[in-house]
Motif scaffolding. Structure first.
Motif, PDB file in Angstrom:
ATOM      1  N   ALA A  88      -4.239  26.565 -17.377  1.00  0.00           N
ATOM      2  CA  ALA A  88      -4.124  26.835 -16.218  1.00  0.00           C
ATOM      3  C   ALA A  88      -3.802  25.633 -15.301  1.00  0.00           C
ATOM      4  O   ALA A  88      -3.575  25.830 -14.180  1.00  0.00           O
ATOM      5  CB  ALA A  88      -5.380  27.685 -15.605  1.00  0.00           C
ATOM      6  N   HIS A  89      -3.656  24.528 -16.155  1.00  0.00           N
ATOM      7  CA  HIS A  89      -3.184  23.340 -15.503  1.00  0.00           C
ATOM      8  C   HIS A  89      -2.725  22.509 -16.370  1.00  0.00           C
ATOM      9  O   HIS A  89      -3.180  21.610 -17.124  1.00  0.00           O
ATOM     10  CB  HIS A  89      -4.383  22.274 -14.653  1.00  0.00           C
ATOM     11  CG  HIS A  89      -3.930  21.348 -14.112  1.00  0.00           C
ATOM     12  ND1 HIS A  89      -4.892  20.559 -13.011  1.00  0.00           N
ATOM     13  CD2 HIS A  89      -2.641  20.678 -13.741  1.00  0.00           C
ATOM     14  CE1 HIS A  89      -3.881  19.662 -12.486  1.00  0.00           C
ATOM     15  NE2 HIS A  89      -2.764  19.554 -12.966  1.00  0.00           N
ATOM     16  N   GLY A  90      -1.267  22.428 -16.720  1.00  0.00           N
ATOM     17  CA  GLY A  90      -0.553  21.623 -17.289  1.00  0.00           C
ATOM     18  C   GLY A  90       0.903  21.231 -16.543  1.00  0.00           C
ATOM     19  O   GLY A  90       0.796  21.646 -15.310  1.00  0.00           O
ATOM     20  N   HIS A  91       1.886  20.494 -17.446  1.00  0.00           N
ATOM     21  CA  HIS A  91       2.968  20.312 -16.638  1.00  0.00           C
ATOM     22  C   HIS A  91       3.996  20.327 -17.735  1.00  0.00           C
ATOM     23  O   HIS A  91       3.870  19.908 -18.898  1.00  0.00           O
ATOM     24  CB  HIS A  91       2.956  18.842 -16.115  1.00  0.00           C
ATOM     25  CG  HIS A  91       2.089  18.642 -15.124  1.00  0.00           C
ATOM     26  ND1 HIS A  91       2.400  19.079 -13.755  1.00  0.00           N
ATOM     27  CD2 HIS A  91       0.514  18.133 -15.045  1.00  0.00           C
ATOM     28  CE1 HIS A  91       1.303  18.518 -12.961  1.00  0.00           C
ATOM     29  NE2 HIS A  91       0.204  18.174 -13.776  1.00  0.00           N
ATOM     30  N   VAL A  92       5.267  20.794 -17.370  1.00  0.00           N
ATOM     31  CA  VAL A  92       6.293  21.177 -18.348  1.00  0.00           C
ATOM     32  C   VAL A  92       7.706  20.882 -17.828  1.00  0.00           C
ATOM     33  O   VAL A  92       8.134  20.814 -16.627  1.00  0.00           O
ATOM     34  CB  VAL A  92       6.328  22.771 -18.530  1.00  0.00           C
ATOM     35  CG1 VAL A  92       7.368  23.086 -19.489  1.00  0.00           C
ATOM     36  CG2 VAL A  92       4.945  23.282 -18.892  1.00  0.00           C
ATOM     37  N   GLY A  93       8.230  20.090 -18.965  1.00  0.00           N
ATOM     38  CA  GLY A  93       9.734  19.812 -18.746  1.00  0.00           C
ATOM     39  C   GLY A  93      10.125  18.191 -18.615  1.00  0.00           C
ATOM     40  O   GLY A  93      11.289  17.910 -18.619  1.00  0.00           O
ATOM     41  N   ASP A  94       8.907  17.400 -18.476  1.00  0.00           N
ATOM     42  CA  ASP A  94       9.232  16.100 -17.913  1.00  0.00           C
ATOM     43  C   ASP A  94       9.397  15.087 -19.157  1.00  0.00           C
ATOM     44  O   ASP A  94       9.848  14.004 -19.217  1.00  0.00           O
ATOM     45  CB  ASP A  94       8.407  15.476 -16.756  1.00  0.00           C
ATOM     46  CG  ASP A  94       8.805  14.222 -16.269  1.00  0.00           C
ATOM     47  OD1 ASP A  94       9.776  14.068 -15.540  1.00  0.00           O
ATOM     48  OD2 ASP A  94       7.859  13.415 -16.336  1.00  0.00           O
ATOM     49  N   VAL A  95       8.307  15.243 -20.114  1.00  0.00           N
ATOM     50  CA  VAL A  95       8.012  14.470 -21.198  1.00  0.00           C
ATOM     51  C   VAL A  95       8.596  14.772 -22.324  1.00  0.00           C
ATOM     52  O   VAL A  95       8.863  15.887 -22.708  1.00  0.00           O
ATOM     53  CB  VAL A  95       6.538  14.278 -21.409  1.00  0.00           C
ATOM     54  CG1 VAL A  95       5.833  13.654 -20.149  1.00  0.00           C
ATOM     55  CG2 VAL A  95       5.828  15.620 -21.911  1.00  0.00           C
ATOM     56  N   GLN A  96       9.264  13.548 -23.093  1.00  0.00           N
ATOM     57  CA  GLN A  96       9.467  13.695 -24.716  1.00  0.00           C
ATOM     58  C   GLN A  96       8.891  12.419 -25.060  1.00  0.00           C
ATOM     59  O   GLN A  96       8.769  11.222 -24.933  1.00  0.00           O
ATOM     60  CB  GLN A  96      10.833  13.077 -24.594  1.00  0.00           C
ATOM     61  CG  GLN A  96      11.905  14.440 -24.189  1.00  0.00           C
ATOM     62  CD  GLN A  96      13.397  13.947 -24.583  1.00  0.00           C
ATOM     63  OE1 GLN A  96      13.599  12.964 -25.011  1.00  0.00           O
ATOM     64  NE2 GLN A  96      14.198  14.940 -23.904  1.00  0.00           N
ATOM     65  N   GLY A  97       7.845  12.771 -26.087  1.00  0.00           N
ATOM     66  CA  GLY A  97       6.733  11.913 -26.707  1.00  0.00           C
ATOM     67  C   GLY A  97       5.830  11.372 -25.641  1.00  0.00           C
ATOM     68  O   GLY A  97       5.255  12.163 -25.036  1.00  0.00           O
ATOM     69  N   ILE A  98       5.981  10.144 -25.360  1.00  0.00           N
ATOM     70  CA  ILE A  98       5.022   9.537 -24.245  1.00  0.00           C
ATOM     71  C   ILE A  98       6.062   9.125 -23.091  1.00  0.00           C
ATOM     72  O   ILE A  98       5.417   8.292 -22.219  1.00  0.00           O
ATOM     73  CB  ILE A  98       4.220   8.166 -24.884  1.00  0.00           C
ATOM     74  CG1 ILE A  98       5.028   7.276 -25.382  1.00  0.00           C
ATOM     75  CG2 ILE A  98       3.157   8.810 -25.860  1.00  0.00           C
ATOM     76  CD1 ILE A  98       4.309   5.808 -25.806  1.00  0.00           C
ATOM     77  N   GLU A  99       7.126   9.443 -22.992  1.00  0.00           N
ATOM     78  CA  GLU A  99       8.067   8.969 -22.067  1.00  0.00           C
ATOM     79  C   GLU A  99       8.457  10.050 -20.953  1.00  0.00           C
ATOM     80  O   GLU A  99       8.468  11.226 -21.413  1.00  0.00           O
ATOM     81  CB  GLU A  99       9.415   8.632 -22.623  1.00  0.00           C
ATOM     82  CG  GLU A  99       9.323   7.393 -23.189  1.00  0.00           C
ATOM     83  CD  GLU A  99      10.684   6.863 -23.739  1.00  0.00           C
ATOM     84  OE1 GLU A  99      10.867   5.927 -24.412  1.00  0.00           O
ATOM     85  OE2 GLU A  99      11.817   7.535 -23.688  1.00  0.00           O
ATOM     86  N   GLY A 100       8.326   9.749 -19.699  1.00  0.00           N
ATOM     87  CA  GLY A 100       8.550  10.852 -18.624  1.00  0.00           C
ATOM     88  C   GLY A 100      10.032  10.633 -18.115  1.00  0.00           C
ATOM     89  O   GLY A 100      11.014   9.814 -18.902  1.00  0.00           O
ATOM     90  N   GLY A 101      10.491  11.494 -17.397  1.00  0.00           N
ATOM     91  CA  GLY A 101      11.947  11.299 -16.827  1.00  0.00           C
ATOM     92  C   GLY A 101      12.935  11.916 -17.731  1.00  0.00           C
ATOM     93  O   GLY A 101      14.038  11.631 -17.480  1.00  0.00           O
ATOM     94  N   HIS A 102      12.509  12.897 -18.451  1.00  0.00           N
ATOM     95  CA  HIS A 102      13.584  13.855 -19.423  1.00  0.00           C
ATOM     96  C   HIS A 102      13.604  14.963 -18.875  1.00  0.00           C
ATOM     97  O   HIS A 102      13.905  15.945 -19.635  1.00  0.00           O
ATOM     98  CB  HIS A 102      13.046  13.529 -20.654  1.00  0.00           C
ATOM     99  CG  HIS A 102      12.903  12.369 -21.484  1.00  0.00           C
ATOM    100  ND1 HIS A 102      14.029  11.589 -21.769  1.00  0.00           N
ATOM    101  CD2 HIS A 102      12.022  11.572 -21.544  1.00  0.00           C
ATOM    102  CE1 HIS A 102      13.783  10.445 -22.119  1.00  0.00           C
ATOM    103  NE2 HIS A 102      12.539  10.201 -21.997  1.00  0.00           N
ATOM    104  N   TYR A 103      13.385  15.597 -17.327  1.00  0.00           N
ATOM    105  CA  TYR A 103      13.552  16.751 -16.933  1.00  0.00           C
ATOM    106  C   TYR A 103      14.870  17.535 -17.288  1.00  0.00           C
ATOM    107  O   TYR A 103      16.041  17.168 -16.948  1.00  0.00           O
ATOM    108  CB  TYR A 103      13.050  16.995 -15.739  1.00  0.00           C
ATOM    109  CG  TYR A 103      12.468  18.219 -15.227  1.00  0.00           C
ATOM    110  CD1 TYR A 103      11.153  18.558 -15.311  1.00  0.00           C
ATOM    111  CD2 TYR A 103      13.350  19.383 -15.213  1.00  0.00           C
ATOM    112  CE1 TYR A 103      10.632  19.660 -14.951  1.00  0.00           C
ATOM    113  CE2 TYR A 103      12.865  20.670 -14.816  1.00  0.00           C
ATOM    114  CZ  TYR A 103      11.299  20.749 -14.870  1.00  0.00           C
ATOM    115  OH  TYR A 103      10.720  21.969 -14.673  1.00  0.00           O
ATOM    116  N   SER A 104      14.666  18.608 -18.108  1.00  0.00           N
ATOM    117  CA  SER A 104      15.908  19.547 -18.177  1.00  0.00           C
ATOM    118  C   SER A 104      15.481  20.900 -18.489  1.00  0.00           C
ATOM    119  O   SER A 104      14.308  21.177 -19.177  1.00  0.00           O
ATOM    120  CB  SER A 104      16.988  18.786 -19.289  1.00  0.00           C
ATOM    121  OG  SER A 104      16.287  19.079 -20.606  1.00  0.00           O
TER     122      SER A 104
END
Length: 426
Positions: A88-104
């Motif tokens: 009920a509280h996650g985040h989806v789409g931004d991370v690859q591994g331990i890096e953020g900034g990959h939203y697609s």
């Protein structure tokens, strides 16, 4: 009616992948398993679960359920079947591994696939969601020719603003994009940043309700949590961490019937990398995350920086308060909904959900209470339709396990197969 062993699940697919016209079977019946339906009652021993077109048709004991003609029968003897888990509280789409900034859009799909491999069949992404996610929302799943691996619910951009007008601009932007929830932050990050003013969040809550949305709130302090409840928030998206909850707060939560989402692993992630995390050697972690991914977290200079971080020390000190508050509120009958705040860098999608389950057990919740927080409670209090329990008419989102999670919550790791928008055998 021909019987198939469980290995037949490897080739079983839902109707999105194979049309009924190409199969002689109109139903699939799973027989012989112990069924934990999510409602909190006694497990159904030697149960039968019948599904058709991705929906549950019937559930009960072998004596209670008549298996239809033209049903493929899957012998699941010795297994336990539970509803698919809901974060009920996650985040989806931004991370690859331990890096953020990959939203697609592709990364949204990839993140959801990881969640599903760990048994999370529905994810509420509370913030950071961009337009690429909107076509992949759960509301579109039934008509989608290529649905993602887990059901997705989004909150769009986290609502901020120094004035009501600024914040309401974000509300309207999210509304135009198409979202399932709204999300605000009322936190000063341990005194390091301005906190949203009460006049602002009251305006946001009011407008969100006018538009028909539930609103989730990031908070830290007991006093803020109390004010937010009085203002009408629909979810406390983190633990109260600064102080033990008091009787007045407990009564307010009971009165409002607002769910409480502990996200204990959010605190863990703030300090655990000050050393080599013990779970880095866990095969259940390493099945998804390799040594190359975690290498930066093994850097001695980085670990030293975390050990010296004032914020990391405070969050570590406050974790026992968060765990004690969870137990107090659960004992008082406050609805607990499962969530982790995973999907941001170093909060590992999928694996952190299982750490959270185990930390909730350490806090004193029973396996049944924990399982309900991640199934029935999450669906009911977040307003997610047709998920959360093994009930006729609901989506056939479920896990087939090799062991009983009511004996040990860690048995939720022992996933044989995941049945959701499509079937995966692990």
């Amino acid at each position: 009616m021909k019987k198939y062993p469980l290995i037949a699940l490897l080739c079983l697919t839902i109707c999105t992948c194979q049309s009924q016209e190409k199969s002689p079977f109109l139903y699939t019946a799973f027989t012989g398993a112990t069924l934990i339906d999510g409602h909190g009652g006694a497990p159904i021993v030697n149960g039968v679960l019948v599904i058709q077109n991705g929906r549950i048709v019937s559930i009960g004991t072998r004596d209670q359920v008549k298996i239809p003609e033209k049903a493929k029968i899957i012998d699941a003897s010795g297994k336990t079947i539970v509803p698919g888990l809901i974060n009920a509280h996650g985040h989806v789409g931004d991370v690859q591994g331990i890096e953020g900034g990959h939203y697609s859009a592709q990364n949204v799909r990839d993140n959801l696939a990881i969640y599903e491999r760990y048994g999370i069949t529905s994810v509420v992404s509370l913030g950071g969601d961009q337009p690429e996610a909107e076509p992949l929302r759960a509301v579109h799943a039934d008509s989608h020719s290529n649905p993602p691996n887990a059901r997705l619910y989004i909150a769009g951009e986290v609502i901020t603003g120094q004035t009501p007008a600024e914040a309401l601009t974000v509300v309207e932007k999210n509304h135009r994009m198409g979202v399932d929830f709204m999300k605000i932050r009322v936190d000063d990050n341990l005194g390091s940043s301005p906190k949203m003013l009460e006049a602002v969040y009251r305006a946001v809550i009011r407008r969100s309700h006018e538009l028909g949305y539930k609103i989730a709130t990031h908070m830290y302090y007991l006093d803020d949590a109390r004010k937010l409840l009085e203002a009408g928030t629909d979810m406390l998206a983190h633990s109260v961490r600064d102080l033990p909850v008091d009787e007045a707060f407990v009564k307010l939560l009971q009165q409002k019937k607002v769910p409480y989402c502990p996200t204990l692993t959010r605190e863990l992630s703030a300090f655990v990398y000050g050393d080599t995390a013990s779970f880095f050697s866990d095969p259940y972690f390493l099945k998804e995350y390799d040594q190359k991914t975690i290498a930066p977290l093994l850097n001695p200079a980085r670990q030293q920086q975390i050990r010296q971080s004032k914020a990391a020390r405070i969050y570590k000190q406050q974790l026992p308060t968060a765990m004690a508050n969870l137990k107090t509120l659960s004992d008082a009958g406050v609805p607990i909904v499962f969530g982790t705040d995973s999907g941001v860098p170093t909060r590992f999608i999928g694996y952190f959900e299982h750490l959270e389950l185990e930390m909730m057990a350490e806090a004193g919740l029973s396996p049944m209470q924990i399982l309900q927080s991640a199934t029935k409670n999450a669906a009911e209090y977040m307003g997610l339709k047709n998920v959360g329990t093994l009930s006729p008419g609901n989506y056939a989102d479920f896990l087939i396990l090799d062991a009983d999670p009511l004996a040990d919550i860690r048995n939720l790791r022992k996933i044989s197969s995941v049945y959701s928008l499509r079937l995966r055998s692990l």
